[in-house]
Design an enzyme around this catalytic site. Structure first.
Site, PDB file in Angstrom:
ATOM      1  N   SER A 223      33.604 -61.825  48.169  1.00 30.01           N
ATOM      2  CA  SER A 223      33.181 -60.868  49.071  1.00 30.01           C
ATOM      3  C   SER A 223      33.021 -61.438  50.449  1.00 30.01           C
ATOM      4  CB  SER A 223      32.217 -59.646  48.751  1.00 30.01           C
ATOM      5  OG  SER A 223      30.852 -60.368  48.701  1.00 30.01           O
ATOM      6  N   ASN A 224      32.185 -62.691  50.350  1.00 30.48           N
ATOM      7  CA  ASN A 224      31.823 -63.617  51.648  1.00 30.48           C
ATOM      8  C   ASN A 224      33.003 -64.205  52.334  1.00 30.48           C
ATOM      9  OD1 ASN A 224      28.782 -63.242  52.582  1.00 30.48           O
ATOM     10  ND2 ASN A 224      28.883 -63.710  50.115  1.00 30.48           N
TER      11      ASN A 224
ATOM     12  N   MET B 274      29.129 -72.273  43.084  1.00 27.93           N
ATOM     13  CA  MET B 274      28.078 -72.570  42.081  1.00 27.93           C
ATOM     14  C   MET B 274      27.990 -74.065  41.353  1.00 27.93           C
ATOM     15  SD  MET B 274      26.142 -69.638  42.509  1.00 27.93           S
ATOM     16  CE  MET B 274      26.227 -68.152  42.725  1.00 27.93           C
TER      17      MET B 274
ATOM     18  N   ASN C 128      25.846 -73.242  53.664  1.00 25.98           N
ATOM     19  CA  ASN C 128      25.551 -72.436  52.599  1.00 25.98           C
ATOM     20  C   ASN C 128      24.862 -71.195  52.980  1.00 25.98           C
ATOM     21  OD1 ASN C 128      25.798 -71.617  49.939  1.00 25.98           O
ATOM     22  ND2 ASN C 128      23.501 -72.198  49.653  1.00 25.98           N
TER      23      ASN C 128
ATOM     24  N   HIS D 193      22.705 -68.114  51.237  1.00 26.36           N
ATOM     25  CA  HIS D 193      21.745 -68.003  49.829  1.00 26.36           C
ATOM     26  C   HIS D 193      21.147 -66.663  49.881  1.00 26.36           C
ATOM     27  CE1 HIS D 193      19.915 -69.093  46.127  1.00 26.36           C
ATOM     28  NE2 HIS D 193      18.668 -68.675  46.637  1.00 26.36           N
TER      29      HIS D 193
HETATM   30  C1  GAR Z   1      26.372 -64.285  47.407  1.00 33.94           C
HETATM   31  O1  GAR Z   1      25.202 -63.373  47.319  1.00 33.94           O
HETATM   32  C2  GAR Z   1      25.539 -65.643  47.742  1.00 33.94           C
HETATM   33  O2  GAR Z   1      24.334 -65.441  48.605  1.00 33.94           O
HETATM   34  C3  GAR Z   1      25.358 -66.029  46.392  1.00 33.94           C
HETATM   35  O3  GAR Z   1      26.280 -65.929  45.658  1.00 33.94           O
HETATM   36  C4  GAR Z   1      26.952 -64.535  46.079  1.00 33.94           C
HETATM   37  C5  GAR Z   1      28.576 -64.668  45.992  1.00 33.94           C
HETATM   38  O4  GAR Z   1      29.021 -63.547  46.586  1.00 33.94           O
HETATM   39  N1  GAR Z   1      25.077 -67.746  46.662  1.00 33.94           N
HETATM   40  C6  GAR Z   1      23.952 -68.345  45.688  1.00 33.94           C
HETATM   41  O5  GAR Z   1      23.585 -67.908  44.968  1.00 33.94           O
HETATM   42  C7  GAR Z   1      24.300 -69.856  45.848  1.00 33.94           C
HETATM   43  N2  GAR Z   1      22.993 -70.301  45.173  1.00 33.94           N
HETATM   44  P1  GAR Z   1      30.577 -63.343  46.720  1.00 33.94           P
HETATM   45  O6  GAR Z   1      31.296 -64.099  45.837  1.00 33.94           O
HETATM   46  O7  GAR Z   1      30.862 -61.909  46.588  1.00 33.94           O
HETATM   47  O8  GAR Z   1      30.686 -63.856  48.198  1.00 33.94           O
END
Ligand code: GAR
Length: 189
Positions: A13-14, A87, A104, A106
């Site tokens: 989604s990001n 990840m 990044n 978080h």
């Molecule tokens: C997001 O909430 C991001 O902050 C987190 O993974 C999610 C990815 O969402 N990242 C971490 O936890 C990194 N340690 P997305 O795939 O929908 O963008």
């Protein structure tokens, strides 16, 4: 004008929010790099018409996986590497190659709750104030210099899913903005 690559492992989604923000700017999201063949982010890349690369870490050393990644970054003349739910931990070699050019996001107010369970650990904590952190990547786990933090105060009545949604709203709003600001700055151009 600057070139960007997004690394992601899951939903994406990001990634999609970033792609939409950059469309119509002078900057270019050159490719998505993903380490998980089943990740939904790959479908988003197809829908958005963005080049995608799958780097499978299985059966490879991290070093070998990253060698291929660095090759792609050089091929596409990437100025900024954006981790968006990626990840995998990057080796010090990779980080030093792109020093101050990897960021990044978080889902917690670092230094609290680093690692892969940022939302759950925040939710099950006693903390009233929860939020997100955008930071440069160094050789530690979620320890690099903080660029921006945004938070909200919870009532305590929210479900985990509701908190997750609030965190994602903040992420989708602020991560693309920070990226655009960095790309616009001299030095990264
Ligand atoms: C997001 O909430 C991001 O902050 C987190 O993974 C999610 C990815 O969402 N990242 C971490 O936890 C990194 N340690 P997305 O795939 O929908 O963008």
């Amino acid at each position: 004008m600057a070139n960007l690559a997004v690394f992601a492992s899951g939903n994406g989604s990001n990634f999609e929010a970033i792609a939409k923000e950059l469309a119509g700017t002078e900057h270019s999201l050159k490719f998505l790099l993903c380490n998980n063949k089943n990740a939904f982010v790959l479908k988003r890349a197809d829908r958005l018409g963005i080049i995608k690369y799958l780097i499978n870490y299985t059966g490879k050393s991290r070093h070998d996986a990253e060698e291929k990644m660095i090759e792609l970054l050089k091929l596409h003349r990437i100025d900024l590497v954006v981790l968006a739910g990626f990840m995998k931990i990057l080796t010090p070699l990779f980080v030093s190659e792109y020093s101050n050019k990897i960021i990044n996001i978080h889902p917690s107010l670092l230094p609290k709750y680093p690692g892969t369970k940022g939302i759950e650990e925040s939710y099950y904590s006693e903390d009233k104030e929860l939020g997100i952190t955008i930071h440069f990547v160094d050789t530690g786990v979620d320890t690099g210099k903080i660029i921006l933090q945004k938070s909200f105060v919870r009532s305590g009545k929210e479900t985990l899913k509701e908190i997750e949604e609030r965190i994602h709203i903040l992420e989708h709003l602020y991560y693309p903005q920070v990226i655009l600001e960095l790309l616009n700055k001299t030095g990264i151009k």
